[in-house]
Motif scaffolding. Sequence first.
Motif, PDB file in Angstrom:
ATOM      1  N   HIS A 168       0.842  -1.194   0.000  1.00 32.60           N
ATOM      2  CA  HIS A 168       0.000   0.000   0.000  1.00 32.60           C
ATOM      3  C   HIS A 168       0.881   1.248   0.000  1.00 32.60           C
ATOM      4  N   ILE A 169       0.231   2.401  -0.060  1.00 28.53           N
ATOM      5  CA  ILE A 169       0.934   3.668   0.107  1.00 28.53           C
ATOM      6  C   ILE A 169       0.049   4.582   0.945  1.00 28.53           C
ATOM      7  N   SER A 170       0.651   5.197   1.952  1.00 34.97           N
ATOM      8  CA  SER A 170      -0.096   6.016   2.903  1.00 34.97           C
ATOM      9  C   SER A 170      -0.425   7.380   2.310  1.00 34.97           C
ATOM     10  N   TRP A 171      -1.191   8.153   3.068  1.00 33.51           N
ATOM     11  CA  TRP A 171      -1.589   9.477   2.614  1.00 33.51           C
ATOM     12  C   TRP A 171      -0.366  10.359   2.337  1.00 33.51           C
ATOM     13  N   HIS A 172      -0.372  11.005   1.172  1.00 30.46           N
ATOM     14  CA  HIS A 172       0.737  11.867   0.785  1.00 30.46           C
ATOM     15  C   HIS A 172       0.293  12.768  -0.356  1.00 30.46           C
ATOM     16  N   ARG A 199      -8.369  12.959  -0.294  1.00 34.68           N
ATOM     17  CA  ARG A 199      -9.003  13.698   0.796  1.00 34.68           C
ATOM     18  C   ARG A 199      -8.401  15.100   0.873  1.00 34.68           C
ATOM     19  N   ARG A 200      -9.214  16.052   1.302  1.00 35.24           N
ATOM     20  CA  ARG A 200      -8.755  17.427   1.474  1.00 35.24           C
ATOM     21  C   ARG A 200      -7.756  17.496   2.631  1.00 35.24           C
ATOM     22  N   LYS A 201      -6.683  18.233   2.423  1.00 33.11           N
ATOM     23  CA  LYS A 201      -5.667  18.345   3.468  1.00 33.11           C
ATOM     24  C   LYS A 201      -6.211  19.015   4.720  1.00 33.11           C
ATOM     25  N   GLU A 202      -7.071  20.027   4.529  1.00 31.53           N
ATOM     26  CA  GLU A 202      -7.547  20.798   5.672  1.00 31.53           C
ATOM     27  C   GLU A 202      -8.830  20.228   6.279  1.00 31.53           C
ATOM     28  N   ILE A 206     -13.706  15.345   3.812  1.00 32.28           N
ATOM     29  CA  ILE A 206     -14.011  15.525   2.390  1.00 32.28           C
ATOM     30  C   ILE A 206     -13.145  14.548   1.602  1.00 32.28           C
ATOM     31  N   LYS A 207     -13.784  13.538   1.023  1.00 32.51           N
ATOM     32  CA  LYS A 207     -13.050  12.469   0.347  1.00 32.51           C
ATOM     33  C   LYS A 207     -13.662  12.142  -1.018  1.00 32.51           C
ATOM     34  N   LEU A 208     -12.867  11.482  -1.829  1.00 35.20           N
ATOM     35  CA  LEU A 208     -13.322  10.972  -3.118  1.00 35.20           C
ATOM     36  C   LEU A 208     -12.602   9.653  -3.356  1.00 35.20           C
ATOM     37  N   GLU A 209     -13.350   8.636  -3.767  1.00 36.43           N
ATOM     38  CA  GLU A 209     -12.756   7.331  -4.071  1.00 36.43           C
ATOM     39  C   GLU A 209     -12.934   7.011  -5.549  1.00 36.43           C
ATOM     40  N   ILE A 210     -11.845   6.545  -6.170  1.00 30.30           N
ATOM     41  CA  ILE A 210     -11.863   6.173  -7.583  1.00 30.30           C
ATOM     42  C   ILE A 210     -11.247   4.790  -7.722  1.00 30.30           C
ATOM     43  N   SER A 231      -3.987   8.237  -1.423  1.00 29.69           N
ATOM     44  CA  SER A 231      -3.431   6.998  -0.871  1.00 29.69           C
ATOM     45  C   SER A 231      -4.004   5.798  -1.611  1.00 29.69           C
ATOM     46  N   VAL A 232      -3.322   4.664  -1.469  1.00 34.02           N
ATOM     47  CA  VAL A 232      -3.820   3.355  -1.907  1.00 34.02           C
ATOM     48  C   VAL A 232      -3.788   2.464  -0.670  1.00 34.02           C
ATOM     49  N   PRO A 233      -4.938   2.244  -0.029  1.00 35.49           N
ATOM     50  CA  PRO A 233      -4.952   1.503   1.244  1.00 35.49           C
ATOM     51  C   PRO A 233      -4.787  -0.001   1.042  1.00 35.49           C
ATOM     52  N   LYS A 234      -4.520  -0.683   2.147  1.00 33.79           N
ATOM     53  CA  LYS A 234      -4.458  -2.140   2.120  1.00 33.79           C
ATOM     54  C   LYS A 234      -5.813  -2.729   1.730  1.00 33.79           C
ATOM     55  N   GLN A 235      -5.782  -3.859   1.027  1.00 35.56           N
ATOM     56  CA  GLN A 235      -6.990  -4.623   0.702  1.00 35.56           C
ATOM     57  C   GLN A 235      -6.639  -6.100   0.826  1.00 35.56           C
ATOM     58  N   ALA A 236      -6.938  -6.673   1.979  1.00 34.28           N
ATOM     59  CA  ALA A 236      -6.485  -8.022   2.304  1.00 34.28           C
ATOM     60  C   ALA A 236      -6.961  -9.068   1.300  1.00 34.28           C
ATOM     61  N   LYS A 237      -8.102  -8.830   0.660  1.00 33.70           N
ATOM     62  CA  LYS A 237      -8.656  -9.824  -0.257  1.00 33.70           C
ATOM     63  C   LYS A 237      -7.960  -9.828  -1.625  1.00 33.70           C
ATOM     64  N   VAL A 238      -7.167  -8.802  -1.906  1.00 35.89           N
ATOM     65  CA  VAL A 238      -6.460  -8.725  -3.184  1.00 35.89           C
ATOM     66  C   VAL A 238      -5.187  -9.560  -3.086  1.00 35.89           C
ATOM     67  N   LYS A 239      -5.040 -10.543  -3.953  1.00 35.92           N
ATOM     68  CA  LYS A 239      -3.907 -11.466  -3.880  1.00 35.92           C
ATOM     69  C   LYS A 239      -2.880 -11.252  -4.993  1.00 35.92           C
ATOM     70  N   GLY A 240      -3.271 -10.573  -6.072  1.00 33.19           N
ATOM     71  CA  GLY A 240      -2.386 -10.474  -7.224  1.00 33.19           C
ATOM     72  C   GLY A 240      -1.609  -9.181  -7.319  1.00 33.19           C
ATOM     73  N   ASN A 241      -0.815  -9.086  -8.389  1.00 30.27           N
ATOM     74  CA  ASN A 241       0.070  -7.950  -8.621  1.00 30.27           C
ATOM     75  C   ASN A 241      -0.661  -6.754  -9.203  1.00 30.27           C
ATOM     76  N   ARG A 242      -0.185  -5.585  -8.857  1.00 33.51           N
ATOM     77  CA  ARG A 242      -0.631  -4.341  -9.496  1.00 33.51           C
ATOM     78  C   ARG A 242       0.587  -3.456  -9.725  1.00 33.51           C
ATOM     79  N   ILE A 243       0.702  -2.928 -10.947  1.00 34.53           N
ATOM     80  CA  ILE A 243       1.764  -1.989 -11.295  1.00 34.53           C
ATOM     81  C   ILE A 243       1.144  -0.622 -11.537  1.00 34.53           C
ATOM     82  N   ASN A 244       1.713   0.397 -10.905  1.00 32.51           N
ATOM     83  CA  ASN A 244       1.290   1.781 -11.114  1.00 32.51           C
ATOM     84  C   ASN A 244       2.472   2.585 -11.633  1.00 32.51           C
TER      85      ASN A 244
END
Length: 252
Positions: A168-172, A199-202, A206-210, A231-244
């Motif tokens: 995953h990658i945390s908020w940044h 999500r809005r910094k302040e 206020i969030k948006l998911e895509i 961010s890209v949060p953890k998703q325990a059910k995802v088992k395969g590779n993803r390239i970004n």
Amino acid sequence: MDLFSSHDDNKAVDSLVINGEFMQTGYPAHVHEDGKGVVIEIPDGRLYYAPHYFTESQSDGYLQTLLACDGINPDCHDWHNEDSINTLPFRYIRWQQDQVTMFGKTHNLPRLSAWYGDDDKPYTYSGITLQPKPWNDPLIALREALLPICKRGFNSVLLNWYRSGNDHISWHTDAEPELGPNPLIASINFGESRRFLLRRKEDHKIKLEIPLHHGSVLVMAGALQHHWQHSVPKQAKVKGNRINLTFRNIKG
């Protein structure tokens, strides 16, 4: 080149805009003139989102290329317990395990990465300085595929490999000084679908998911990096590779 392959795909794009809003989020949206994606207007920023910009066969081919490693089947290998990532014979991308030091302790980042680009464009984030490796044919082809949307070239690309939903990658934000003011960041995704959160910094309420799918493209523009985190949060059910792959321009 016809990157978008069927009438059903066009219907899928149309369905993302309901009564002038992106998926009933309240954010104004419209189908892009290319018919492949939608433009989403958010405060202090703009997004282009194409859930399947590349065809499935193209996406499959790129995923195999980016993970190609002599003597290893990337779909079956236990990458999380691989101790020799930095020395394995990858054919196209020199993947590496980066580390960060926090509170006196060194930790592996929960993903693998690679930095490619012009030879004078190093990149520093989270205390890590990446020296660019030279462009190769697959990365050049992907960079050129973004030209119809972005109307510009890019001198660098950061690749992140999420080996499973545990990576995953945390908020940044992507607002490092070398990216310049209001950077345009173009993201290409291959492999498993993953949640992408903004999500809005302040005001974190206020969030948006895509959802980023196999072959999707997301472009972030305007002042977005100064006012929104992602961010890209953890998703325990995802088992395969993803390239970004996030294409960007290093200034100077």
